[in-house]
Every structure is written in structure tokens, then in C-alpha cells.
Scaffold this active site. Structure first.
Site, PDB file in Angstrom:
ATOM      1  CB  CYS A  44       0.115   1.053   7.442  1.00 43.70           C
ATOM      2  SG  CYS A  44       0.768   3.031   7.464  1.00 43.70           S
ATOM      3  N   GLY A  54       5.809  -1.563   7.154  1.00 42.06           N
ATOM      4  CA  GLY A  54       7.363  -2.192   7.214  1.00 42.06           C
ATOM      5  C   GLY A  54       8.245  -0.862   8.018  1.00 42.06           C
ATOM      6  CD  GLU A  83      -2.788  -0.910   2.464  1.00 37.86           C
ATOM      7  OE1 GLU A  83      -3.304   0.293   3.046  1.00 37.86           O
ATOM      8  OE2 GLU A  83      -3.146  -2.031   3.147  1.00 37.86           O
ATOM      9  CG  ASN A 103      -6.832   5.833  11.327  1.00 41.69           C
ATOM     10  OD1 ASN A 103      -7.879   5.337  11.397  1.00 41.69           O
ATOM     11  ND2 ASN A 103      -6.240   6.125  10.308  1.00 41.69           N
TER      12      ASN A 103
END
Length: 350
Positions: free
Chosen positions: A332, A158, A89, A289
């Protein structure tokens, strides 16, 4: 599988053109086409015979867009597939002061932070420098009608400093004068905290904006939400940040996800003040989030801003970051996870 052409820096491109008997200036031509994310059909200033040779060995577009979702605030989350079939992403973030791209540096993540969707399925592999760069190049080309991209944030899936060599090569590629020529001050690297590699960045001449994902100012609390905290103490990390500042002169950023009732108390204000005393830094407060299957919750907007004001009162530079993309799986790893899970569910039904 072909090697991404965007993996190569100017010296490697020079060696490549000489290998095929081409003049050295072809290397800069290649770099300009790479920066534009051109397909081989657009390399019209190069001999067709040379293009055929390149096409046999290299790919110019190593990522394929799978899907995208656009948030009400203008953020666009892209889901890409690599040539090896992995999903990653990236996020386009428009701002008044410039357009940013948040890139992933690994397929999955091995840090296993409890609040993060990226590490749900663990670490699969590191991305190459070219695969990281291709995210920027694709989005810059896609968004060029609205100003392209002029800021980079390594805060996607990552841990950049766990993929150190490719992270540094990516930074140098995106900073290259004949490439995108994005300055070090417009590149931000976020890390969970690998002190040896923080110092290595400075020693290698990388003077980008360094952001440490702190999220708690005491070891006891940090261990509850971050696996890496069992290996490195907060004091070790802050000492590494001090040395990074001493070598680069760049103020460091402390990313601090606000979790309701956990790390947003008066006790935490004091702990942050004591930990960061004397460090040239800014604390970036980020209301959590929420991610799938995570019970942690963000504080109210009022509580988040009150916490920020308390930090300022005790002399800590701080601000609350505006969260973008929260209505389209903004955290993410969420878009990837939901896409994979939906596919798995459909396969079971069929």
C-alpha cells in the site's frame, strides 16, 4: 467543489428527491445508478430537468483514474485522483472464491508503521464515505466482464477506525440492499488497534470480519515497528477482540507480517500462543512485502511455512497468505509514492 452523490444513503437520497419535488421512488432509482457508477447521461429513467438540478450540486464520479498496473497474478493496482487533487490507491484482487477490492480510507496515514509505505508522508485527510465507495464502484464497473466485485477489504492506505464515521457509513452503503448489497461477512476491516472503536463497531451493529494488524505478540517488539503500540498494549487489544467476538459472534483475524529474524522465532510462537489463548481467532501470516527505503526483509518461503506449522502444533489456527501484486509495487502506498517522486524529479529536471 460538488458533493459526491455516492456519499448519500437511501434516507438522504429520499430527502433529496423530495427537496426537488420528485416522488420518493426516485431515491431507489438513484441508488441503482450510483451502484452501477453511471454518468448522468445514463440516468435515462429520470426527468432531464431533475438531472440538470442534480448536476449543479452533485458529482457522480468523484474519482479519476491516473494510472493502473497489472501484476502477473492478475491483481490490478489503481491510482486515483480525487476532486480535491489528492492521490489514493485501490487494488483489485481476483480469487477462485470471489473478486476483492482493497480500498483506502484516508489520504496518507498517521499510524507511522515502519514497514508501511502508506504513512511515508503522514496523514493528509480522511476520505468521505462516498470517496471510499467510489473506489469499489469504479473497479466493479471496470471489472464487470470478469464477475465484478463481491468482497471488500479495508486494508489500503489509512486507518479505518481513525476515520470511524465515514468507515461505518461506507460499510452500510456497500451493504445496502438497493446498492451493491455486499454482505457483512464479505467485508473485512483492518485496524492497527484502536480498542474503543473496536467496541464501538460492535455496539453500532457492524458485524464484518475484523482484522487486527498485530505483527508482534509482545509490547516491546510491537513498539519497535508500530507507533500505536506506545498507546495501547497487546493485552488491551486482545481484550477488545474478545468483547467484539462476544457481541457479534464473528471470529477475528490477526494479521501478522513476517519479518525475517525479528518476529518469526520459536520465542514468538510461544508469545502468540499465550497472548491468544481462549480467543476465537485465526492468524493470517503475511511475508513482508518490501517497500522503498526499508531495510526489513521477509523470511524465506520455507521459514514462513515452518513458522506456520509451529503455530499449528501449539494449537493456534494459522495460515500463510498468498501475496499478490508484489511485482507491481504491491505494498500500500508504493504506486502513489513512486508516481509523486517521479513527477517531482521531472519537475526538477525541467
Amino acid at each position: 467543489m460538488k458533493t459526491p452523490l455516492c456519499d448519500l444513503n437511501i434516507d438522504e437520497l429520499t430527502a433529496l428527491v423530495e427537496k426537488y419535488g420528485q416522488p420518493k421512488y426516485r431515491a431507489k432509482q438513484l441508488m441503482r445508478h450510483i451502484a452501477a457508477y453511471d454518468c448522468f447521461d445514463e440516468y435515462t429513467d429520470l426527468p432531464k430537468s431533475f438531472i440538470v438540478q442534480l448536476d449543479g450540486e452533485y458529482s457522480v464520479r468523484p474519482l479519476t483514474e491516473v494510472t493502473r498496473v497489472t501484476a502477473s497474478d492478475g491483481a490490478v493496482r489503481y491510482l486515483f485522483k480525487t476532486e480535491s487533487g489528492d492521490l489514493i490507491e485501490s487494488v483489485y484482487l481476483p480469487h477462485d472464491y470471489g473478486n476483492s477490492v482493497c480500498v483506502s480510507c484516508q489520504v496518507g496515514c498517521g499510524m507511522d508503521c515502519v514497514f508501511c509505505a502508506s504513512g511515508k508522508h503522514g496523514l493528509v485527510r480522511n476520505l468521505s464515505a462516498g470517496e471510499i465507495l467510489a473506489q469499489v464502484l469504479y473497479i466493479a464497473r471496470d471489472r464487470r466482464s470478469v464477475g465484478g466485485v463481491n468482497k471488500i477489504v479495508m486494508m489500503g492506505s489509512g486507518e479505518p477506525l481513525a476515520n470511524y464515521e465515514n468507515t461505518v457509513k461506507f460499510i452500510r452503503l456497500v451493504n445496502a440492499p438497493d446498492g451493491l448489497n455486499i454482505g457483512m461477512r464479505s467485508i473485512s476491516v483492518s485496524t492497527c488497534g484502536l480498542p474503543d472503536n473496536i467496541l464501538r463497531l460492535a455496539d453500532d451493529g457492524i458485524s464484518c470480519t475484523l482484522s487486527l494488524s498485530l505483527h508482534a505478540a509482545t509490547d516491546d517488539k510491537r513498539k519497535q515497528i508500530m507507533k500505536i503500540a506506545h498507546k495501547y498494549t497487546v493485552k488491551q487489544l486482545v481484550e477488545a477482540l474478545r468483547l467484539y467476538f462476544d457481541k457479534t459472534g464473528r471470529r477475528v483475524i490477526l494479521e501478522y507480517i513476517l519479518i525475517d529474524g525479528f518476529n518469526d522465532t520459536k520465542y514468538d510462537v510461544t508469545a502468540i500462543k499465550d497472548l491468544l489463548k481462549g480467543l476465537c481467532c485465526h492468524v493470517n501470516l503475511i511475508p513482508l512485502n518490501p517497500t522503498d527505503n526499508c531495510e526489513l526483509k521477509p523470511p524465506s518461503k520455507k521459514r514462513a511455512y515452518a513458522f506456520c506449522e509451529q503455530l499449528k502444533v501449539v494449537g493456534v489456527s494459522a495460515s500463510v497468505r498468498r501475496s499478490m501484486g508484489s511485482d507491481v509495487a504491491g505494498a500500500c502506498g508504493q504506486l502513489k509514492n513512486r508516481t509523486v517522486e517521479a513527477k517531482t524529479l521531472n519537475n526538477k529536471k525541467s
